[in-house]
Scaffold this motif. Structure first.
Motif, PDB file in Angstrom:
ATOM      1  N   VAL A  59      45.288  21.070  20.989  1.00  0.00           N
ATOM      2  CA  VAL A  59      44.071  20.912  21.615  1.00  0.00           C
ATOM      3  C   VAL A  59      43.647  22.320  21.673  1.00  0.00           C
ATOM      4  O   VAL A  59      43.459  23.548  21.625  1.00  0.00           O
ATOM      5  CB  VAL A  59      44.249  20.465  22.469  1.00  0.00           C
ATOM      6  CG1 VAL A  59      42.504  20.830  23.409  1.00  0.00           C
ATOM      7  CG2 VAL A  59      43.591  19.458  21.667  1.00  0.00           C
ATOM      8  N   SER A  60      45.062  22.994  22.715  1.00  0.00           N
ATOM      9  CA  SER A  60      45.787  24.512  23.135  1.00  0.00           C
ATOM     10  C   SER A  60      46.849  24.823  23.080  1.00  0.00           C
ATOM     11  O   SER A  60      47.770  23.477  23.084  1.00  0.00           O
ATOM     12  CB  SER A  60      45.444  24.388  24.457  1.00  0.00           C
ATOM     13  OG  SER A  60      44.895  25.556  25.165  1.00  0.00           O
TER      14      SER A  60
ATOM     15  N   SER B 145      37.921  23.400  17.166  1.00  0.00           N
ATOM     16  CA  SER B 145      37.341  21.986  17.258  1.00  0.00           C
ATOM     17  C   SER B 145      36.988  22.065  19.041  1.00  0.00           C
ATOM     18  O   SER B 145      36.021  20.853  18.825  1.00  0.00           O
ATOM     19  CB  SER B 145      38.035  21.258  16.825  1.00  0.00           C
ATOM     20  OG  SER B 145      39.078  21.046  17.897  1.00  0.00           O
ATOM     21  N   VAL B 146      37.484  22.502  19.373  1.00  0.00           N
ATOM     22  CA  VAL B 146      37.111  23.011  21.212  1.00  0.00           C
ATOM     23  C   VAL B 146      37.338  23.528  21.340  1.00  0.00           C
ATOM     24  O   VAL B 146      36.266  24.563  22.741  1.00  0.00           O
ATOM     25  CB  VAL B 146      38.385  22.214  22.308  1.00  0.00           C
ATOM     26  CG1 VAL B 146      38.761  20.064  21.361  1.00  0.00           C
ATOM     27  CG2 VAL B 146      39.643  23.202  21.887  1.00  0.00           C
ATOM     28  N   LYS B 147      37.420  25.136  20.802  1.00  0.00           N
ATOM     29  CA  LYS B 147      36.818  26.690  21.293  1.00  0.00           C
ATOM     30  C   LYS B 147      36.035  27.272  22.881  1.00  0.00           C
ATOM     31  O   LYS B 147      35.010  26.660  21.886  1.00  0.00           O
ATOM     32  CB  LYS B 147      37.035  27.779  19.809  1.00  0.00           C
ATOM     33  CG  LYS B 147      37.377  28.834  20.561  1.00  0.00           C
ATOM     34  CD  LYS B 147      37.660  29.647  19.229  1.00  0.00           C
ATOM     35  CE  LYS B 147      39.291  29.449  18.715  1.00  0.00           C
ATOM     36  NZ  LYS B 147      38.754  30.106  17.029  1.00  0.00           N
TER      37      LYS B 147
ATOM     38  N   MET C  62      38.920  20.994  31.341  1.00  0.00           N
ATOM     39  CA  MET C  62      38.120  20.513  30.176  1.00  0.00           C
ATOM     40  C   MET C  62      36.693  20.560  30.786  1.00  0.00           C
ATOM     41  O   MET C  62      36.267  19.170  31.493  1.00  0.00           O
ATOM     42  CB  MET C  62      38.187  19.112  29.269  1.00  0.00           C
ATOM     43  CG  MET C  62      39.965  19.539  28.685  1.00  0.00           C
ATOM     44  SD  MET C  62      39.627  20.476  26.966  1.00  0.00           S
ATOM     45  CE  MET C  62      38.467  18.900  25.898  1.00  0.00           C
ATOM     46  N   ASN C  63      35.473  21.443  30.017  1.00  0.00           N
ATOM     47  CA  ASN C  63      34.311  21.498  30.481  1.00  0.00           C
ATOM     48  C   ASN C  63      33.576  20.898  28.784  1.00  0.00           C
ATOM     49  O   ASN C  63      33.753  21.196  28.020  1.00  0.00           O
ATOM     50  CB  ASN C  63      33.997  23.118  31.137  1.00  0.00           C
ATOM     51  CG  ASN C  63      34.764  23.589  32.076  1.00  0.00           C
ATOM     52  OD1 ASN C  63      35.247  22.519  32.960  1.00  0.00           O
ATOM     53  ND2 ASN C  63      34.951  24.251  32.097  1.00  0.00           N
ATOM     54  N   SER C  64      31.690  20.642  29.488  1.00  0.00           N
ATOM     55  CA  SER C  64      31.334  19.805  28.410  1.00  0.00           C
ATOM     56  C   SER C  64      31.841  18.924  27.683  1.00  0.00           C
ATOM     57  O   SER C  64      31.761  19.153  26.238  1.00  0.00           O
ATOM     58  CB  SER C  64      30.769  21.275  27.602  1.00  0.00           C
ATOM     59  OG  SER C  64      30.583  22.614  28.828  1.00  0.00           O
ATOM     60  N   LEU C  65      31.871  18.616  28.083  1.00  0.00           N
ATOM     61  CA  LEU C  65      33.069  17.074  27.530  1.00  0.00           C
ATOM     62  C   LEU C  65      32.153  16.603  26.708  1.00  0.00           C
ATOM     63  O   LEU C  65      30.952  16.449  26.784  1.00  0.00           O
ATOM     64  CB  LEU C  65      33.698  16.007  28.393  1.00  0.00           C
ATOM     65  CG  LEU C  65      34.963  17.160  29.362  1.00  0.00           C
ATOM     66  CD1 LEU C  65      35.650  15.815  29.697  1.00  0.00           C
ATOM     67  CD2 LEU C  65      36.214  16.699  28.044  1.00  0.00           C
ATOM     68  N   LYS C  66      32.848  15.754  25.257  1.00  0.00           N
ATOM     69  CA  LYS C  66      32.053  15.096  24.166  1.00  0.00           C
ATOM     70  C   LYS C  66      32.652  13.817  24.056  1.00  0.00           C
ATOM     71  O   LYS C  66      33.942  13.663  23.702  1.00  0.00           O
ATOM     72  CB  LYS C  66      31.823  15.891  23.152  1.00  0.00           C
ATOM     73  CG  LYS C  66      30.958  17.435  23.463  1.00  0.00           C
ATOM     74  CD  LYS C  66      31.275  18.116  21.869  1.00  0.00           C
ATOM     75  CE  LYS C  66      30.440  19.269  22.008  1.00  0.00           C
ATOM     76  NZ  LYS C  66      30.122  20.751  20.776  1.00  0.00           N
TER      77      LYS C  66
END
Length: 127
Positions: free
Chosen positions: A48-49, A62-64, A82-86
């Motif tokens: 992820v990071s 995928s998360v940038k 983590m913002n704007s989670l899907k």
């Protein structure tokens, strides 16, 4: 003993935010490189990071744009905001540290560079 203890996961609605923490011990944290990975049920893990000892950061495509990785050397901790989670972010999130010599160009992307992996914290994104 090297320990990587992740926390901060939970159930959140789509569009919400979480701040994950990883508490490290058993090694010289300020000299370490750290990475957050995740694994969804029935799927393989993906990175992820990443954050280096000099606070250089990288994010998976995928998360940038949605997470921010940071570290606090005084607390031996690394964080993932983590913002704007899907819903597709639902996974077990775990942290890892790279302590050995580097093997690859763009080494931070390769799992075999990492020596220790934590047990992770569960993130579930659902209405």
């Amino acid at each position: 003993e090297v320990q990587l203890q992740a926390s901060g996961g939970g159930l959140v609605q789509p569009g919400g935010s979480l701040r994950l923490s990883c508490a490290a011990s058993g090694f010289t944290f300020r000299n370490s490189a750290m990475r957050w990975d995740r694994q969804a049920p029935g799927k393989g893990s993906e990175w992820v990071s990443f954050i280096s000892n000099e606070r250089r950061t990288y994010y998976a495509d995928s998360v940038k744009g949605r997470p921010t990785i940071s570290r606090d050397n005084a607390k031996n901790a690394v964080y993932l905001q983590m913002n704007s989670l899907k819903p597709e972010d639902t996974a077990l999130y775990f942290c890892a540290t790279a302590l050995g010599t580097r093997k690859h160009t763009y080494w931070y992307r390769y799992s075999d560079e990492y020596d220790y992996w934590g047990q992770g914290t569960q993130v579930t994104v659902s209405s």
